[in-house]
Design an enzyme around this catalytic site. Structure first.
Site, PDB file in Angstrom:
ATOM      1  N   TYR A 215     -16.934   3.073   5.758  1.00 30.16           N
ATOM      2  CA  TYR A 215     -15.367   2.990   5.924  1.00 30.16           C
ATOM      3  C   TYR A 215     -15.001   3.712   7.124  1.00 30.16           C
ATOM      4  O   TYR A 215     -14.291   3.090   8.205  1.00 30.16           O
ATOM      5  CB  TYR A 215     -14.912   3.686   4.837  1.00 30.16           C
ATOM      6  CG  TYR A 215     -13.445   4.397   4.953  1.00 30.16           C
ATOM      7  CD1 TYR A 215     -12.368   3.481   4.988  1.00 30.16           C
ATOM      8  CD2 TYR A 215     -12.923   5.551   5.284  1.00 30.16           C
ATOM      9  CE1 TYR A 215     -11.054   3.506   5.042  1.00 30.16           C
ATOM     10  CE2 TYR A 215     -11.455   5.781   5.571  1.00 30.16           C
ATOM     11  CZ  TYR A 215     -10.876   4.947   5.582  1.00 30.16           C
ATOM     12  OH  TYR A 215      -9.237   5.199   5.726  1.00 30.16           O
TER      13      TYR A 215
ATOM     14  N   GLY B 218       0.657  -1.080   0.008  1.00 32.57           N
ATOM     15  CA  GLY B 218      -0.074  -0.057   0.005  1.00 32.57           C
ATOM     16  C   GLY B 218       0.783   1.211  -0.077  1.00 32.57           C
ATOM     17  O   GLY B 218       2.077   1.167   0.243  1.00 32.57           O
ATOM     18  N   GLN B 219       0.271   2.390  -0.225  1.00 31.44           N
ATOM     19  CA  GLN B 219       0.756   3.700  -0.367  1.00 31.44           C
ATOM     20  C   GLN B 219       1.714   3.877   1.314  1.00 31.44           C
ATOM     21  O   GLN B 219       2.913   4.199   0.883  1.00 31.44           O
ATOM     22  CB  GLN B 219      -0.189   4.944  -0.457  1.00 31.44           C
ATOM     23  CG  GLN B 219       0.210   6.037  -0.432  1.00 31.44           C
ATOM     24  CD  GLN B 219      -0.987   7.266  -0.854  1.00 31.44           C
ATOM     25  OE1 GLN B 219      -0.634   7.784  -1.511  1.00 31.44           O
ATOM     26  NE2 GLN B 219      -1.948   6.806  -0.025  1.00 31.44           N
ATOM     27  N   LEU B 220       1.232   3.817   2.192  1.00 23.54           N
ATOM     28  CA  LEU B 220       1.888   4.048   3.282  1.00 23.54           C
ATOM     29  C   LEU B 220       3.033   2.859   3.819  1.00 23.54           C
ATOM     30  O   LEU B 220       4.069   2.998   4.158  1.00 23.54           O
ATOM     31  CB  LEU B 220       1.212   3.947   4.579  1.00 23.54           C
ATOM     32  CG  LEU B 220       1.623   4.376   6.192  1.00 23.54           C
ATOM     33  CD1 LEU B 220       2.589   5.593   6.162  1.00 23.54           C
ATOM     34  CD2 LEU B 220       0.624   4.180   7.130  1.00 23.54           C
TER      35      LEU B 220
ATOM     36  N   TYR C 156      -8.957  -1.743   4.604  1.00 28.78           N
ATOM     37  CA  TYR C 156      -9.938  -1.513   3.432  1.00 28.78           C
ATOM     38  C   TYR C 156     -10.102  -0.048   3.297  1.00 28.78           C
ATOM     39  O   TYR C 156     -10.509   0.677   4.181  1.00 28.78           O
ATOM     40  CB  TYR C 156     -11.186  -2.212   3.565  1.00 28.78           C
ATOM     41  CG  TYR C 156     -11.956  -2.321   2.524  1.00 28.78           C
ATOM     42  CD1 TYR C 156     -12.380  -3.212   1.813  1.00 28.78           C
ATOM     43  CD2 TYR C 156     -12.743  -0.962   2.367  1.00 28.78           C
ATOM     44  CE1 TYR C 156     -13.375  -3.391   0.673  1.00 28.78           C
ATOM     45  CE2 TYR C 156     -13.651  -0.906   1.296  1.00 28.78           C
ATOM     46  CZ  TYR C 156     -14.073  -1.842   0.702  1.00 28.78           C
ATOM     47  OH  TYR C 156     -14.721  -1.985  -0.585  1.00 28.78           O
ATOM     48  N   THR C 157      -9.605   0.513   2.277  1.00 25.60           N
ATOM     49  CA  THR C 157      -9.414   2.059   2.112  1.00 25.60           C
ATOM     50  C   THR C 157     -10.410   2.637   0.892  1.00 25.60           C
ATOM     51  O   THR C 157     -10.242   3.699   0.703  1.00 25.60           O
ATOM     52  CB  THR C 157      -8.136   2.522   1.721  1.00 25.60           C
ATOM     53  OG1 THR C 157      -7.607   1.816   0.520  1.00 25.60           O
ATOM     54  CG2 THR C 157      -7.197   2.197   3.001  1.00 25.60           C
TER      55      THR C 157
ATOM     56  N   THR D  86      -8.268   7.323  10.979  1.00 28.48           N
ATOM     57  CA  THR D  86      -8.525   8.193   9.848  1.00 28.48           C
ATOM     58  C   THR D  86      -9.435   9.515  10.391  1.00 28.48           C
ATOM     59  O   THR D  86      -9.969   9.416  11.280  1.00 28.48           O
ATOM     60  CB  THR D  86      -9.436   7.476   8.690  1.00 28.48           C
ATOM     61  OG1 THR D  86     -10.105   8.376   7.770  1.00 28.48           O
ATOM     62  CG2 THR D  86     -10.412   6.728   9.280  1.00 28.48           C
TER      63      THR D  86
END
Ligand SMILES: NC(=O)c1ccc[n+]([C@@H]2O[C@H](COP(=O)([O-])OP(=O)(O)OC[C@H]3O[C@@H](n4cnc5c(N)ncnc54)[C@H](OP(=O)(O)O)[C@@H]3O)[C@@H](O)[C@H]2O)c1
Length: 287
Positions: free
Chosen positions: A123, A10-12, A60-61, A99
């Site tokens: 989410y 993932g991005q992070l 799950y984003t 988040t």
């Protein structure tokens, strides 16, 4: 120190791997190598690697898709976290990411870590579920960092999408009535590595880059810096629009600026102004 990283692709997850230091023995597992929803797999991975710290960058984003895939979002974002807690002993520290979507966006001043939560969609609710698992079942060994508007030099984020559209469209329409803070994944990764070094830091933290803007303001700065660093070669008009002009399945908080003062004090680290962090990422993309 041995550290297990979930969501490695993932991005992070990628930003964390880019900043790993030599004193860390990092076991970075993608969703293919470790599915958080599978309790048996989680047990086996932790038994095999016996990490001192787990950084859970898996989630799950897909904010809009979550509205129609509620079970999956909850399975990853809440049950997946519970699987990590259940598979570890009191000796394992858990660093987790949450988040700004745990808030409803009705505030007008930055949300502190103690502000009341009230997610607007699946989410945000499922991510809050993950927070609650850690805070109720393993508070003494959990550190949860809420972040927002994450982007990196890679793909699948607002920066990448905007640069693509600015090259292919003659004008853009971007939402100008949601306020928040763009956050470089590299900056968040640096904050997480600092948190790894500070075992006494537990509970809820907030980390974004500094300052605030709207998605429209973010897009305008992307264009300005993209032109400056040669990623873009022509200027296109960027029209501000309202949220109701761009309907999405999931409702988003209108205001989600996070108060980070207690986090900066706890970590002994301050975030860069978001425009400076963006300039660094755009320069990296240009190189
Ligand atoms: N992106 C944002 O703007 C933003 C804002 C606020 C907070 N956050 C939080 O920041 C964290 C990192 O986000 P990100 O932007 O790096 O997200 P991302 O790029 O979507 O990465 C999430 C990773 O989790 C993996 N994953 C999904 N389901 C999994 C499962 N069942 N088991 C193991 N891995 C699984 C995904 O793998 P696959 O691709 O193979 O499914 C993906 O590699 C998340 O906790 C997110 O909620 C993000």
């Amino acid at each position: 120190m041995k550290i297990l990283l979930t969501g490695a692709h993932g991005q992070l997850g990628q930003a964390l791997q880019q900043l790993v230091t030599a004193d860390v023995q990092l076991v970075a597992l993608s969703s293919q190598q470790l599915d958080l929803v599978d309790a048996g797999q989680v047990q086996a991975a932790i038994a095999q690697h016996q990490p001192a710290v787990i950084i859970n960058a898996a989630a799950y984003t897909q904010v809009d898709k979550a509205e129609s895939e509620s079970a999956r979002a909850w399975a990853v974002n809440q049950q997946g976290v519970a699987n990590l807690v259940n598979a570890t002993t009191a000796a394992t520290r858990l660093l987790h990411i949450s988040t700004d979507f745990v808030f409803d966006g009705l505030a007008h001043t930055p949300y502190t870590t103690t502000a009341a939560t009230h997610p607007l969609g699946v989410y945000g609710n499922s991510k809050l579920g993950g927070e609650q698992v850690l805070l109720s079942q393993a508070p003494e060994r959990s550190c949860i960092i809420r972040t927002a508007w994450l982007y990196s030099a890679g793909s699948k984020n607002f920066l990448h999408t905007m640069l693509q559209l600015m090259q292919t469209r003659d004008s853009l329409r971007v939402v100008a009535d949601q306020r928040g803070t763009p956050t470089s994944a590299a900056g968040l990764a640096a904050a997480l590595w600092r948190a790894v070094q500070l075992p006494a830091v537990t509970g809820l933290l907030h980390w974004t880059d500094d300052g605030e803007t709207t998605w429209h303001g973010f897009a305008c700065e992307i264009q300005r810096l993209g032109l400056q660093y040669g990623l873009l070669h022509r200027q296109v008009p960027i029209h501000p629009i309202a949220t109701h002009d761009y309907p999405t399945p999931a409702q988003r908080p209108a205001y989600s600026v996070l108060d980070k003062e207690s986090t900066f004090a706890a970590l002994g680290l301050r975030a860069l102004p978001w425009q400076r962090a963006l300039a660094e990422v755009i320069q990296q993309r240009a190189a």
